[in-house]
Scaffold this active site. Structure first.
Site, PDB file in Angstrom:
ATOM      1  N   TYR A   1     -47.106  37.055  75.619  1.00 29.79           N
ATOM      2  CA  TYR A   1     -46.183  37.371  74.536  1.00 29.79           C
ATOM      3  C   TYR A   1     -46.920  38.293  73.574  1.00 29.79           C
ATOM      4  O   TYR A   1     -47.548  37.860  72.603  1.00 29.79           O
ATOM      5  CB  TYR A   1     -45.739  36.115  73.798  1.00 29.79           C
ATOM      6  CG  TYR A   1     -44.857  35.176  74.600  1.00 29.79           C
ATOM      7  CD1 TYR A   1     -44.309  35.553  75.814  1.00 29.79           C
ATOM      8  CD2 TYR A   1     -44.564  33.898  74.121  1.00 29.79           C
ATOM      9  CE1 TYR A   1     -43.505  34.692  76.539  1.00 29.79           C
ATOM     10  CE2 TYR A   1     -43.747  33.038  74.829  1.00 29.79           C
ATOM     11  CZ  TYR A   1     -43.224  33.429  76.038  1.00 29.79           C
ATOM     12  OH  TYR A   1     -42.418  32.570  76.747  1.00 29.79           O
TER      13      TYR A   1
ATOM     14  N   PHE B   1     -34.366  31.626  77.436  1.00 33.66           N
ATOM     15  CA  PHE B   1     -33.181  32.497  77.352  1.00 33.66           C
ATOM     16  C   PHE B   1     -31.928  31.673  77.073  1.00 33.66           C
ATOM     17  O   PHE B   1     -30.840  31.991  77.532  1.00 33.66           O
ATOM     18  CB  PHE B   1     -32.994  33.330  78.624  1.00 33.66           C
ATOM     19  CG  PHE B   1     -34.096  34.316  78.870  1.00 33.66           C
ATOM     20  CD1 PHE B   1     -34.701  34.967  77.819  1.00 33.66           C
ATOM     21  CD2 PHE B   1     -34.530  34.590  80.151  1.00 33.66           C
ATOM     22  CE1 PHE B   1     -35.726  35.882  78.033  1.00 33.66           C
ATOM     23  CE2 PHE B   1     -35.551  35.502  80.382  1.00 33.66           C
ATOM     24  CZ  PHE B   1     -36.145  36.151  79.316  1.00 33.66           C
TER      25      PHE B   1
ATOM     26  N   LEU C   1     -30.208  31.389  74.455  1.00 36.29           N
ATOM     27  CA  LEU C   1     -29.190  32.119  73.702  1.00 36.29           C
ATOM     28  C   LEU C   1     -28.968  33.511  74.290  1.00 36.29           C
ATOM     29  O   LEU C   1     -28.509  34.417  73.610  1.00 36.29           O
ATOM     30  CB  LEU C   1     -29.588  32.223  72.224  1.00 36.29           C
ATOM     31  CG  LEU C   1     -29.682  30.898  71.471  1.00 36.29           C
ATOM     32  CD1 LEU C   1     -30.111  31.127  70.031  1.00 36.29           C
ATOM     33  CD2 LEU C   1     -28.361  30.154  71.514  1.00 36.29           C
ATOM     34  N   GLY C   2     -29.328  33.665  75.546  1.00 36.36           N
ATOM     35  CA  GLY C   2     -29.092  34.932  76.225  1.00 36.36           C
ATOM     36  C   GLY C   2     -30.330  35.774  76.422  1.00 36.36           C
ATOM     37  O   GLY C   2     -30.418  36.545  77.358  1.00 36.36           O
ATOM     38  N   GLY C   3     -31.306  35.652  75.515  1.00 35.95           N
ATOM     39  CA  GLY C   3     -32.555  36.384  75.669  1.00 35.95           C
ATOM     40  C   GLY C   3     -32.420  37.883  75.597  1.00 35.95           C
ATOM     41  O   GLY C   3     -33.331  38.608  75.973  1.00 35.95           O
TER      42      GLY C   3
ATOM     43  N   PRO D   1     -24.768  39.494  78.215  1.00 38.73           N
ATOM     44  CA  PRO D   1     -23.845  39.002  77.191  1.00 38.73           C
ATOM     45  C   PRO D   1     -23.352  37.611  77.545  1.00 38.73           C
ATOM     46  O   PRO D   1     -23.176  37.268  78.710  1.00 38.73           O
ATOM     47  CB  PRO D   1     -22.706  40.031  77.230  1.00 38.73           C
ATOM     48  CG  PRO D   1     -22.780  40.625  78.593  1.00 38.73           C
ATOM     49  CD  PRO D   1     -24.237  40.629  78.959  1.00 38.73           C
ATOM     50  N   LEU D   2     -23.156  36.770  76.538  1.00 35.83           N
ATOM     51  CA  LEU D   2     -22.694  35.414  76.754  1.00 35.83           C
ATOM     52  C   LEU D   2     -21.174  35.349  76.647  1.00 35.83           C
ATOM     53  O   LEU D   2     -20.563  36.085  75.887  1.00 35.83           O
ATOM     54  CB  LEU D   2     -23.311  34.480  75.701  1.00 35.83           C
ATOM     55  CG  LEU D   2     -24.834  34.404  75.690  1.00 35.83           C
ATOM     56  CD1 LEU D   2     -25.306  33.614  74.486  1.00 35.83           C
ATOM     57  CD2 LEU D   2     -25.331  33.750  76.967  1.00 35.83           C
TER      58      LEU D   2
END
Length: 280
Positions: free
Chosen positions: A60, A207, A209-211, A215-216
């Site tokens: 990271y 991920f 929240l989608g990362g 798109p969610l």
């Protein structure tokens, strides 16, 4: 969500809403590095808001801004109840993305580098991340997991986990040493989740929240969020935590306002009606 805490590895109590450090060095996968001072401020505020479980990794990083070094600068000497989970295995490819995989002989060096960067004598949790940038499954983990188990026996690691794995790989790892947590892409792998529940293994999706990747589908989330005067992200986090007592959430951000929004999800109560609507 019937309880707000979970005993990671059986002996490390953590709040189930934690923090993921991936976004501290960068706002997007291909974007520029963030200002280190922003990451330090977010980390300190996260702990003030009750976070005592931080997920990080040496890869990271963006340029000279590295999550592990930000964590040490912001929080050392560490609070006694703080649990820092890291992961080893991925190696950066030519484009800087963690697309390569470490060999068994390279794992000790990666663990020792994490010890130095975080400034600790023992890592709370080390996850073996397998599969490069691909999805879970398809390769043996036993040899590499055995190396980490040896480092655990030496006292360098407290608990072990596995990341980006399927049920067969989890069973293989558990035949080598106890597994404290599973870190997998956010998905509805109910069979693997049920196995973790039965064994008391933490399930830590990434991920969630989608990362920033896909798109969610937010139609149901938006409807419930409007009714509760909450944000879509808060409802999604609350739903995640309500799905299983072994589920741990580690939403990440490098933005203070976004952090405050995410952490407010722990105070959001979903009714049976909300849950039924969200689950369809």
């Amino acid at each position: 969500m019937t309880t707000t805490t979970f005993a990671l590895g059986g002996d490390l109590p953590v709040n189930r809403l934690g923090f993921g450090a991936m976004r501290l060095p960068m706002s997007t996968f291909n974007g520029p590095a963030r200002t280190p001072e922003d990451g330090i401020a977010v980390l300190r505020r996260a702990v003030e808001l009750g976070v005592n479980h931080i997920d990080t990794a040496a890869f990271y990083a963006r340029g000279d801004v590295r999550a592990n070094e930000l964590i040490r600068e912001a929080l050392a000497p560490y609070p006694e109840d703080l649990v820092i989970a890291t992961k080893v295995g991925p190696l950066p490819g030519p484009d800087g993305m963690p697309s390569g995989q470490a060999t068994p002989d390279q794992l000790r060096g990666l663990v020792e580098a994490d010890l130095r960067a975080l400034g600790v004598d023992r890592l709370d949790v080390v996850n073996l991340r397998v599969g490069g940038m691909s999805g879970p499954g398809g390769e043996s983990v036993a040899e590499r997991f055995a190396v980490l188990a040896g480092l655990q026996q030496e006292g360098l690691i407290r608990h072990l986990g596995v990341s980006n794995i399927d049920a067969a790989q989890l069973a293989e790892a558990r035949s080598v040493a106890p597994v404290a947590c599973v870190q997998n892409p956010y998905a509805d792998d109910l069979a693997l989740l049920a196995e973790c529940e039965a064994a008391g293994i933490a399930y830590v999706p990434f991920f969630l929240l989608g990362g920033g990747r896909e798109p969610l589908d937010t139609r149901r989330l938006e409807k419930v969020a409007a009714r509760l005067d909450a944000t879509v992200a808060q409802v999604q986090l609350a739903l995640l935590l309500a799905s299983s007592p072994v589920m741990l959430a580690i939403p990440g951000t490098g933005n203070l306002a976004h952090l405050e929004e995410n952490m407010a999800a722990r105070d959001l109560t979903l009714t049976d009606e909300d849950l039924a609507e969200l689950r369809g």
